[in-house]
Design an enzyme around this catalytic site. Structure first.
Site, PDB file in Angstrom:
ATOM      1  N   ARG A  57       0.911  -1.190   0.033  1.00 14.64           N
ATOM      2  CA  ARG A  57      -0.052   0.045  -0.028  1.00 14.64           C
ATOM      3  C   ARG A  57       0.815   1.294   0.031  1.00 14.64           C
ATOM      4  NH1 ARG A  57      -5.035   1.253   4.264  1.00 14.64           N
ATOM      5  NH2 ARG A  57      -3.440   1.143   5.664  1.00 14.64           N
TER       6      ARG A  57
ATOM      7  N   ASP B 213      -4.431   3.271  14.337  1.00 17.28           N
ATOM      8  CA  ASP B 213      -3.351   3.552  13.165  1.00 17.28           C
ATOM      9  C   ASP B 213      -4.008   5.112  12.719  1.00 17.28           C
ATOM     10  OD1 ASP B 213      -5.631   3.414  11.759  1.00 17.28           O
ATOM     11  OD2 ASP B 213      -4.773   1.975  10.227  1.00 17.28           O
TER      12      ASP B 213
END
Length: 553
Positions: free
Chosen positions: A168, A457
């Site tokens: 990613r 996160d």
């Protein structure tokens, strides 16, 4: 280190020259020249949409692309080698230790994350590329630092079959301030982080991945519309030609994690159809995107305490059911999202509760037609696998589950009020605590942090700080009647900071500064990481050299 138009302004450390080679930088330079202008134009379009939404416009399915949605003849490319069975995907940053743990995890796929789970320090970005480079070639090893004279622990990849890697890169909105690009008119900008991450990884690893029976696969974050997907497709097509790859070799899975993208899923698939493998339900960024885009639109778009925003709420069910139906209709995988609960090996009660909640979450996804889902911790892999095994059996996926009975309307996606709006004092305090503690971790270079038995996160921290901003600006009250004001949040912030330990190297003062900017300021920064990155994470080669000389002296 320079190319014709790229300048490396960050320090060059051990082995960085193996990643930042002249040929690799020349490839990134070509990407930047070719696509940098289109990227800027699309980001301007994002700003215009946010302005329009703030002034009363509601999102809708696009009438101008209805012909794409009603044309039943087209399909996406689908899974590449090693991507047909994705029932359990583990996510995490790309430092050597986490890379080895992910490759040993027995998951089907590893989302190698340079985005939300990575604090984008120069070290983390380049050394993450080094970890991937070494792992793909079977040469990655790591020894942790020893403590009190004891030797460190050694880490090696021992699994006979490792997960398929899907990398990613950072989103279109982010820049890499350690690499500057000078365009043809002589203007100098920070390079696109997306093009840097993608370019370095594809250049170094595409052929090695193909030789190993897999391929260059990517998760695409933060897309807001089909035009942004088209830009990625153009990047892939250009890269394949430049690197000598057959057309369609690259495969992408798109995270549907912004509210605007939920209204353009089919169009996004259509633009990427020759390179697309699937869609993912990026649930936490999706919630953040709702708050961000509709934060000034009144009580209709106010959500309750963060821990009450469940996947079973009507507007979240509409989002996930539409995603499964859309993906399978076009031959794409539907991958479920992340449950934030994580086990604690020192607390059996916490672990039992986490396993129960994760099992329930994955059971719902499997029964809804998802082909796989994410976990953030290796101990959760057996739980997730059991739920998908129960539905899939020996089948690699359930693309045949078309969910033709689903008929989601724009009003159902927009029905945020169905979540209820009860806010508690404990919920306000939790958001304050999570935001400042995550920021402190992020500023130390740790982008995925276990906080109160949840894996936080950037996406989950964004929900916490944006809720605080919205609640204060609407002058809302908690269930007990307490008015949510800047003074209340200031007081809670002081209490949290007073209770936190201060080990060597802590970043609490810096975290407090960023907290005030992104939560208590009059303006709403679109991402908390953008000002924090520019203010605290950018290095300069001359400063780093001076620091090294000072240590040597």
């Amino acid at each position: 280190m320079n190319t014709t138009s790229l300048t490396i302004t960050g320090p060059m450390r051990a082995r960085y020259d193996e990643i930042l080679t002249p040929d690799a930088l020349a490839f990134v330079e070509r990407l930047q020249h070719r696509f940098g202008g289109q990227r800027h134009a699309l980001l301007a379009d994002r700003m215009q949409l946010r302005y329009d939404l703030g002034n009363g416009r509601d999102l809708r399915f696009l009438p101008e692309t209805e012909s794409i949605r009603t044309d039943l003849s087209w399909r996406v490319a689908g899974a590449g080698p090693g991507l047909h069975d994705r029932r359990v995907e583990i996510t995490g940053p790309c430092d050597p230790k986490m890379t080895i743990n992910a490759l040993n995890s027995r998951a089907n796929v590893w989302l190698a994350d340079l985005e939300d789970a990575t604090s984008p320090t120069w070290n983390n970005i380049i050394e993450g590329q080094m970890s991937l480079f070494d792992a793909i070639r079977g040469q990655l090893e790591y020894t942790s630092p020893g403590v009190d004279g004891a030797p460190g622990k050694e880490y090696r990849v021992t699994a006979d079959r490792t997960p398929t890697i899907v990398m990613r890169p950072r989103g279109w909105h982010l820049v890499e301030k350690h690499i500057e690009h000078t365009d043809r008119s002589g203007r100098t900008f920070a390079a696109s982080a997306s093009l840097v991450d993608f370019g370095l990884y594809a250049f170094h690893n595409a052929h090695a991945l193909i030789a190993a029976g897999r391929g260059p696969y990517f998760y695409l974050p933060k897309l807001e519309n089909h035009r942004e997907a088209r830009l990625w497709n153009d990047v892939f097509t250009f890269a394949e030609a430049e690197l000598g790859l057959p057309y369609g070799t690259i495969r992408a899975t798109v995270l549907i994690e912004t509210f605007p993208a939920a209204f353009e899923m089919e169009e996004i698939l259509y633009e990427l159809r020759d390179h697309c493998a699937g869609l993912n339900a990026g649930r936490w960024d999706y919630v953040f995107s709702i708050i961000k885009n509709y934060r000034n639109r009144g009580l209709r778009f106010v959500l309750p305490d963060r821990d009450r925003i469940l996947m079973t709420l009507p507007f979240m069910r509409a989002y996930t059911e539409l995603l499964v139906q859309t993906a399978h209709k076009r031959g794409a995988h539907a991958i479920g999202g992340m449950s934030a609960f994580i086990p604690d090996r020192r607390s059996p009660e916490v672990t039992e509760r986490a396993l129960e909640r994760v099992a329930a979450d994955k059971r719902r996804e499997a029964r809804d037609g998802f082909d796989g889902s994410w976990v953030a911790h290796p101990d959760l892999i057996p739980v997730a696998r059991a739920e998908f095994d129960a539905v899939l059996g020996d089948r690699p996926n359930q693309l045949d589950v078309l969910r033709e009975e689903v008929a989601v309307t724009a009003s159902e996606l927009l029905d945020i009020r169905s979540a209820g709006g009860e806010i508690t004092l404990a919920g306000v305090r939790a958001n304050v605590s999570i935001t400042v503690r995550y920021l402190e971790s992020w500023l130390r270079g740790i982008g995925a942090a276990a906080i109160d038995h949840l894996m936080e996160d950037a996406a989950t921290a964004e929900i916490s700080r944006s809720q605080l901003w919205q609640w204060m600006h609407h002058e809302l009250r908690c269930a007990d009647g307490t008015l949510i004001t800047p003074d209340l949040v200031e007081g809670m912030l002081a209490e949290v900071l007073a209770q936190l330990p201060r080990p060597d190297g802590h970043k609490l003062a810096e975290a407090e500064e960023v907290f005030r900017q992104v939560t208590l300021g009059e303006d709403f920064p679109t991402f908390l990481t953008v000002p924090a990155y520019a203010r605290f994470l950018v290095e300069r080669e001359d400063a780093a050299s001076a620091e090294a000389q000072q240590r040597a002296a």
